[in-house]
Design a protein around this motif. Structure first.
Motif, mmCIF file in Angstrom:
data_model
loop_
_atom_site.group_PDB
_atom_site.id
_atom_site.type_symbol
_atom_site.label_atom_id
_atom_site.label_comp_id
_atom_site.label_asym_id
_atom_site.label_seq_id
_atom_site.Cartn_x
_atom_site.Cartn_y
_atom_site.Cartn_z
ATOM 1 N N MET A 114 0.852 -1.199 0.000
ATOM 2 C CA MET A 114 0.000 0.000 0.000
ATOM 3 C C MET A 114 0.884 1.245 0.000
ATOM 4 N N VAL A 115 0.623 2.138 -0.946
ATOM 5 C CA VAL A 115 1.383 3.373 -1.037
ATOM 6 C C VAL A 115 0.667 4.496 -0.306
ATOM 7 N N CYS A 116 -0.609 4.674 -0.589
ATOM 8 C CA CYS A 116 -1.379 5.720 0.085
ATOM 9 C C CYS A 116 -2.859 5.384 -0.021
ATOM 10 N N SER A 117 -3.654 6.003 0.801
ATOM 11 C CA SER A 117 -5.106 5.782 0.790
ATOM 12 C C SER A 117 -5.789 7.041 1.281
ATOM 13 N N LYS A 118 -7.068 7.109 1.023
ATOM 14 C CA LYS A 118 -7.808 8.302 1.426
ATOM 15 C C LYS A 118 -9.295 7.971 1.491
ATOM 16 N N THR A 119 -9.969 8.520 2.463
ATOM 17 C CA THR A 119 -11.417 8.369 2.566
ATOM 18 C C THR A 119 -12.043 9.752 2.662
ATOM 19 N N LYS A 120 -13.333 9.796 2.489
ATOM 20 C CA LYS A 120 -14.035 11.084 2.512
ATOM 21 C C LYS A 120 -15.449 10.865 3.042
ATOM 22 N N ILE A 121 -15.877 11.779 3.895
ATOM 23 C CA ILE A 121 -17.231 11.706 4.440
ATOM 24 C C ILE A 121 -18.230 12.077 3.347
ATOM 25 N N ALA A 122 -19.330 11.358 3.315
ATOM 26 C CA ALA A 122 -20.377 11.665 2.340
ATOM 27 C C ALA A 122 -20.921 13.064 2.599
ATOM 28 N N PRO A 123 -21.267 13.816 1.560
ATOM 29 C CA PRO A 123 -21.781 15.180 1.739
ATOM 30 C C PRO A 123 -23.125 15.192 2.463
ATOM 31 N N ILE A 124 -23.438 16.344 3.046
ATOM 32 C CA ILE A 124 -24.714 16.480 3.765
ATOM 33 C C ILE A 124 -25.888 16.319 2.808
ATOM 34 N N LYS A 125 -25.727 16.877 1.617
ATOM 35 C CA LYS A 125 -26.767 16.712 0.612
ATOM 36 C C LYS A 125 -26.847 15.252 0.203
ATOM 37 N N ARG A 126 -28.021 14.710 0.297
ATOM 38 C CA ARG A 126 -28.193 13.294 0.033
ATOM 39 C C ARG A 126 -27.977 12.983 -1.460
ATOM 40 N N LEU A 127 -27.161 11.962 -1.672
ATOM 41 C CA LEU A 127 -26.899 11.500 -3.028
ATOM 42 C C LEU A 127 -27.236 10.015 -3.114
ATOM 43 N N SER A 128 -27.550 9.584 -4.329
ATOM 44 C CA SER A 128 -27.818 8.165 -4.527
ATOM 45 C C SER A 128 -26.526 7.367 -4.356
ATOM 46 N N LEU A 170 -12.357 10.583 -6.459
ATOM 47 C CA LEU A 170 -11.367 10.766 -5.400
ATOM 48 C C LEU A 170 -10.170 9.846 -5.627
ATOM 49 N N LEU A 171 -10.434 8.600 -6.005
ATOM 50 C CA LEU A 171 -9.357 7.652 -6.300
ATOM 51 C C LEU A 171 -8.507 8.139 -7.475
ATOM 52 N N THR A 172 -9.157 8.663 -8.500
ATOM 53 C CA THR A 172 -8.432 9.125 -9.685
ATOM 54 C C THR A 172 -7.476 10.262 -9.328
ATOM 55 N N ARG A 173 -7.938 11.195 -8.524
ATOM 56 C CA ARG A 173 -7.063 12.306 -8.106
ATOM 57 C C ARG A 173 -5.904 11.797 -7.258
ATOM 58 N N LEU A 174 -6.181 10.821 -6.395
ATOM 59 C CA LEU A 174 -5.129 10.258 -5.558
ATOM 60 C C LEU A 174 -4.074 9.553 -6.412
ATOM 61 N N ILE A 175 -4.529 8.784 -7.414
ATOM 62 C CA ILE A 175 -3.591 8.102 -8.310
ATOM 63 C C ILE A 175 -2.772 9.110 -9.097
ATOM 64 N N LYS A 176 -3.414 10.181 -9.554
ATOM 65 C CA LYS A 176 -2.716 11.205 -10.325
ATOM 66 C C LYS A 176 -1.584 11.819 -9.508
ATOM 67 N N ASN A 177 -1.859 12.148 -8.269
ATOM 68 C CA ASN A 177 -0.831 12.740 -7.397
ATOM 69 C C ASN A 177 0.278 11.739 -7.078
ATOM 70 N N THR A 178 -0.094 10.489 -6.896
ATOM 71 C CA THR A 178 0.904 9.456 -6.596
ATOM 72 C C THR A 178 1.836 9.235 -7.777
ATOM 73 N N LEU A 179 1.261 9.162 -8.971
ATOM 74 C CA LEU A 179 2.089 8.984 -10.174
ATOM 75 C C LEU A 179 3.038 10.151 -10.365
ATOM 76 N N ARG A 180 2.564 11.360 -10.056
ATOM 77 C CA ARG A 180 3.428 12.534 -10.194
ATOM 78 C C ARG A 180 4.569 12.479 -9.187
ATOM 79 N N ALA A 181 4.255 12.078 -7.962
ATOM 80 C CA ALA A 181 5.285 12.026 -6.920
ATOM 81 C C ALA A 181 6.329 10.952 -7.218
ATOM 82 N N LEU A 182 5.883 9.831 -7.810
ATOM 83 C CA LEU A 182 6.809 8.750 -8.105
ATOM 84 C C LEU A 182 7.382 8.851 -9.512
#
Length: 283
Positions: free
Chosen positions: A1-15, A26-38
């Motif tokens: 495992m290189v990195c991970s991230k979680t996020k609270i669901a927004p107050i506005k209800r979503l399906s 969120l995963l895509t942004r995390l991968i993008k930053n990881t690839l840039r760092a490495l």
């Protein structure tokens, strides 16, 4: 495992599918930053998700979906243009461990979290190749379909051209056909020796059919000492383009000489060709 991230669901209800799509972004942004760092930005990336709906959205063109899905799918494609998305069963998805929560004690010995599924460290031939088909009752949020219908109009050929070699006769027959097309109902009633309904606008003209089957104006003028064309002019429809062309042609030939001169020219000139002057026009 290189990195991970979680996020609270927004107050506005979503399906649920929308929340899963947000998680994939969120995963895509995390991968993008990881690839840039490495410094691995040029390499190919395989991404995993356990949502069949989200994978259906990502693997299709963004324009197919409504705004919420369209915007996020577009961002995913832009951030990871070389990314390959595959389906992973929920029991093999380490992301579920983080989203469901783990105590420090459980986290320290959680094999799936630290090492991922067993098949991930093996060759790609051992990776799951499960298809992803969303349930039929799931709203995929597709944009309303736009149907484009192209209608081709077949050019109608004037069959009368093949029947007559004489222009004068052709024009005469054409005029006859046009009148019968406009006054088909009236001609049929009069041909049966029946009276037109009082509501019919031609009643006041006392119409009758001549020997050629054309409508003429009747009335008391049959006793007058004038020519037949003046006593019983033809009844031609106001909406006929042929009539308009005849009157306009006669008016120009007579150098805009006025109504009576134009009508006289029409009687004299178009009697032979079948135009028959519209002395009285049906309105």
């Amino acid at each position: 495992m290189v990195c991970s991230k979680t996020k609270i669901a927004p107050i506005k209800r979503l399906s649920i599918p929308r929340l899963e799509l947000t998680a994939v972004l969120l995963l895509t942004r995390l991968i993008k930053n990881t690839l840039r760092a490495l410094k691995l930005e040029d390499g190919s990336v395989t991404c995993w998700a356990d949502s069949s709906v989200t994978l259906t959205w990502i693997t299709a063109h963004p324009a197919r979906w409504k705004d919420f899905v369209h915007n996020r799918v577009s961002a995913i494609h832009e951030l990871l243009p070389n990314g390959t998305w595959r389906f992973v069963p929920g029991k093999d998805n380490p992301a579920d461990c983080a989203s469901r929560g783990l105590t420090p004690e459980h986290l320290s010995r959680h094999e799936l979290w630290w090492k991922g599924p067993n098949w991930l460290s093996r060759s790609k031939s051992y990776w799951p190749s499960l298809g992803f088909t969303p349930a039929q009752d799931v709203d995929l949020e597709e944009r309303p379909g736009t149907a484009m219908i192209a209608v081709t109009r077949q050019l109608l050929y004037w069959e009368l051209l093949d029947r007559y070699s004489n222009l004068t006769k052709l024009l005469r027959i054409t005029a006859l056909c046009l009148q019968q097309a406009w006054f088909a109902c009236e001609i049929e009633i009069i041909s049966r020796n029946e009276q037109l309904p009082k509501s019919n606008p031609l009643v006041r003209l006392t119409p009758f059919l001549d020997q050629e089957g054309l409508l003429r104006v009747g009335g008391r003028l049959h006793n007058a000492h004038i020519d037949t064309e003046s006593k019983h002019p033809f009844i031609l429809p106001r909406g006929s383009l042929l009539n308009k062309l005849l009157v306009d042609d006669a008016h120009k030939r007579m150098l805009h000489g006025g109504t009576q001169i134009t009508l006289a020219f029409i009687r004299r000139t178009y009697w032979i060709v079948g135009g028959r002057a519209p002395v009285r026009k049906h309105s």
